[in-house]
Design an enzyme around this catalytic site. Structure first.
Site: not given
Length: 679
Positions: A344, A381
């Site tokens: 993330d 990401e």
């Protein structure tokens, strides 16, 4: 258990052995460290033992005769000077960052604050031992066995939430729904196997602490992007059955998934912690050594850099922080059976002191050479809100990246005809503008139309605006620019014309996703027709908004996705791991772009803004199979002239029939449709 021995500074955390347990904690700026022992419930502190041995900033001690099951926490002494980044407070019991199992839950109580609730500059003297998060000493699990090896070109990712996947599943026993054990149930894995996905990407499963704001609203951080125990599986997805633990149940789940020939990837959050900003709770790292673990503002070290939007950022330029992350990742692989990780807000992992992204940053270098992690699947990401925060394509070889340009291009092309043919072709062939460098392969592009963050596929075609009032943020949260299309009615409807258009567009978007070059990723529930009633930021909705409704599943859509993935497995050119050359090479399959009239695309054809139809030919040397994809995103029918052949249609997104169908020299495609044919 009355006295400590010096012990050893490695490994960090609590390590049981034949003669007791060794404890080690990295806290180089601490002046005194105390090991606190608790009863089995974690509510009653029974002993407080001063640790006297310290080596290179690691405090360590051995507790003779201690055994697994022991519950413990740390008290760390030192100066309280927030504006210099020092936030030591021995009144607060701290969770070991290496905890393999966490006892207790954070409930938003202000007793967790290191500072006085009325004055952030004063240290809070109240003791929180009774409610603090603690660690339980556990035995290691047996080493994880061999996992399936999925070829890069064959990988199809399915992003799911452990709880949401099975909470309403009728084939899962009620006491297992929403748990690791529930995800391992045959009825669940049967569906995924039939679908044809290869890789399950679990949303965060690291132990988390929800935000105080959500507690006040009666909500929770359902997605789980709020970690505090990086080694410990989230206990909320554990059944609690006697003789099991969150870790053992998680491991049984990964073993069951592996037995079906599928991989397990977990979404990990190492960019920030649940301690949030300077007004947040003191749960672990902040009280252990705030200056070591976090990026602080150089102008005022009482404040945190917030390149995540979550209040703080872990400082991965520090070797000890890199060690924490690397040790945690190896633990999930070797002990818990994980095959890879999706990171993330991954640029945070490679930001230097001033915030600049460095593709040779310590963490990225460490992961590349690590004998365990170098063989795992690493997915970034590739954006955050730091300096130059959007960085698609900037990660080094060996990494895959979420490709939001694919998402936006396909939405714009099919739903609004606002994207030209050149952009469509670039994304269809794995975005060479972003990924064709340093030996990276087309599979580095993780293509997606929908993900957990945003509309579901059904909602993408049912809502033009977000509907997030249930989140308690006055509908200001979530993306405002979704490139969605409600097809004439906002939300649910029984209008047959609207429903037919939504069905047609859903099928064509799934087709282009699963037949494009790169690594496709589906959102769990899209194959069922799952809706979140227009909520495009359902991070705090642990309820029927996010849980998959299996009793409402669109069986025809499930069958359609299965056929798409079977076709992908059959058609080798669609899952190529090599970039297509600009010019055809002898005795190899060539990629050729054609107008609907059957002519080679010219520069003028590529630049036209009024046309959204073309043919994609994969021409193989005889007698190998040729493949042809016909694309019509126009608002009207388009006739295609077919050379060569004879062609047999294998898939038509606008037809319900699964039968192979012979084609003539001219075919007509309905608006918003895609066909696949072969010789």
């Amino acid at each position: 258990m009355t006295g400590l021995h010096p012990g050893t500074p490695y490994p960090l955390g609590a390590t049981p052995g034949p003669h007791g347990v060794n404890f080690a904690l990295a806290a180089p700026r601490a002046t005194v460290v105390e090991l606190c022992l608790f009863d089995a419930t974690g509510r009653h502190e029974q002993q407080r033992l001063k640790v006297t041995a310290q080596t290179n900033g690691v405090w360590h001690a051995a507790l003779p005769h201690a055994r697994t099951g022991l519950v413990y926490g740390w008290r760390v002494h030192g100066p309280w000077v927030p504006h210099e980044g020092l936030r030591f407070n021995p009144a607060k019991v701290l969770l070991d960052p290496y905890a393999r199992e966490v006892v207790g839950n954070y409930g938003g109580e202000d007793l967790f604050l290191g500072h006085h609730p009325a004055d952030p500059n004063r240290r809070d003297a109240r003791d929180n031992a009774s409610i603090a998060l603690k660690a339980r000493v556990v035995d290691p699990l047996p080493p994880a066995g061999p996992a399936p090896r999925i070829a890069d070109g064959d990988r199809v990712i399915y992003e799911l939430h452990v709880r949401g996947q099975t909470r309403l599943h009728p084939g899962v026993p009620p006491d297992l729904r929403g748990t690791y054990a529930g995800l391992a149930e045959p009825a669940v894995l049967d569906h995924l196997q039939r679908l044809g996905v290869t890789t399950l990407n679990l949303m965060p499963v690291q132990f988390r602490a929800d935000e105080e704001r959500l507690f006040k609203l009666g909500l929770s951080n359902y997605w789980g992007y709020s970690p505090i125990g990086w080694f410990a599986p989230e206990a909320r997805y554990w059944t609690g059955r006697p003789g099991t633990s969150p870790a053992s149940e998680f491991r049984v789940m990964t073993d069951a998934i592996h037995a079906r020939g599928m991989e397990v990837v977990i979404d990990v959050v190492f960019n920030h912690s649940a301690e949030t900003d300077e007004l947040g709770p003191t749960l672990s790292l902040r009280g252990i050594d705030n200056l070591l673990y976090y990026h602080l503002r150089p102008d005022d070290r009482a404040l945190y850099q917030n390149w995540t939007g979550c209040g703080n950022c872990l400082h991965l330029s520090e070797p000890r922080v890199v060690q924490l992350v690397m040790d945690a990742l190896r633990h999930w692989v070797t002990q818990l059976g994980v095959d890879g990780f999706r990171f993330d807000l991954a640029p945070i992992l490679a930001r230097r002191e001033g915030g600049d992204f460095d593709p040779r940053a310590p963490f990225l270098a460490a992961a590349a050479q690590d004998p365990v992690l170098a063989r795992t699947l690493l997915i970034a990401e590739p954006w955050d809100i730091g300096p130059g925060g959007y960085g698609l394509g900037q990660f080094p070889p060996g990494w895959l990246e979420w490709n939001d340009r694919f998402r936006d291009t396909q939405r714009g092309f099919w739903l609004h005809r606002g994207v030209g043919l050149g952009e469509f072709a670039q994304r269809f062939t794995a975005s060479s503008d972003a990924f064709r460098h340093d030996g990276r392969a087309p599979t580095a592009s993780v293509n997606f139309i929908t993900a957990h963050d945003g509309f579901t596929l059904r909602d993408l075609l049912s809502y033009s605006e977000r509907h997030n009032l249930a989140n308690g943020e006055h509908n200001r949260d979530g993306h405002a620019h979704n490139l969605s299309r409600n097809c004439g009615v906002e939300g649910e409807t029984d209008d047959p014309l609207v429903l037919a258009e939504r069905k047609r567009l859903a099928r064509v978007l799934l087709a282009v996703l699963l037949l494009s070059q790169g690594t496709p990723m589906m959102l769990a529930g899209d194959e069922l027709g799952h809706t979140q009633r227009g909520n495009n930021n359902a991070y705090c909705q642990d309820n029927e908004t996010t849980w998959l409704h299996w009793d409402r599943a669109d069986a025809s859509l499930v069958d359609y996705v299965s056929r798409l993935l079977a076709l992908r497995r059959e058609a080798a050119p669609l899952r190529s791991t090599q970039w297509w050359p600009a010019y055809a090479m002898p005795d190899t399959t060539a990629l050729r772009w054609r107008t609907p009239e059957g002519q080679a695309m010219t520069p003028a054809d590529w630049e036209r803004r009024d046309r959204h139809a073309l043919a994609i030919l994969f021409a193989a040397p005889s007698p190998a199979t040729n493949w042809l994809i016909l694309v019509n995103a126009e608002a009207a029918e388009v006739a295609f002239h077919l050379d060569g052949g004879p062609w047999v249609r294998r898939l038509a997104s606008d037809k319900d029939s699964a039968e192979a169908w012979p084609l003539g020299s001219t075919v007509t495609l309905e608006p918003g449709s895609l066909w696949v044919a072969k010789t």
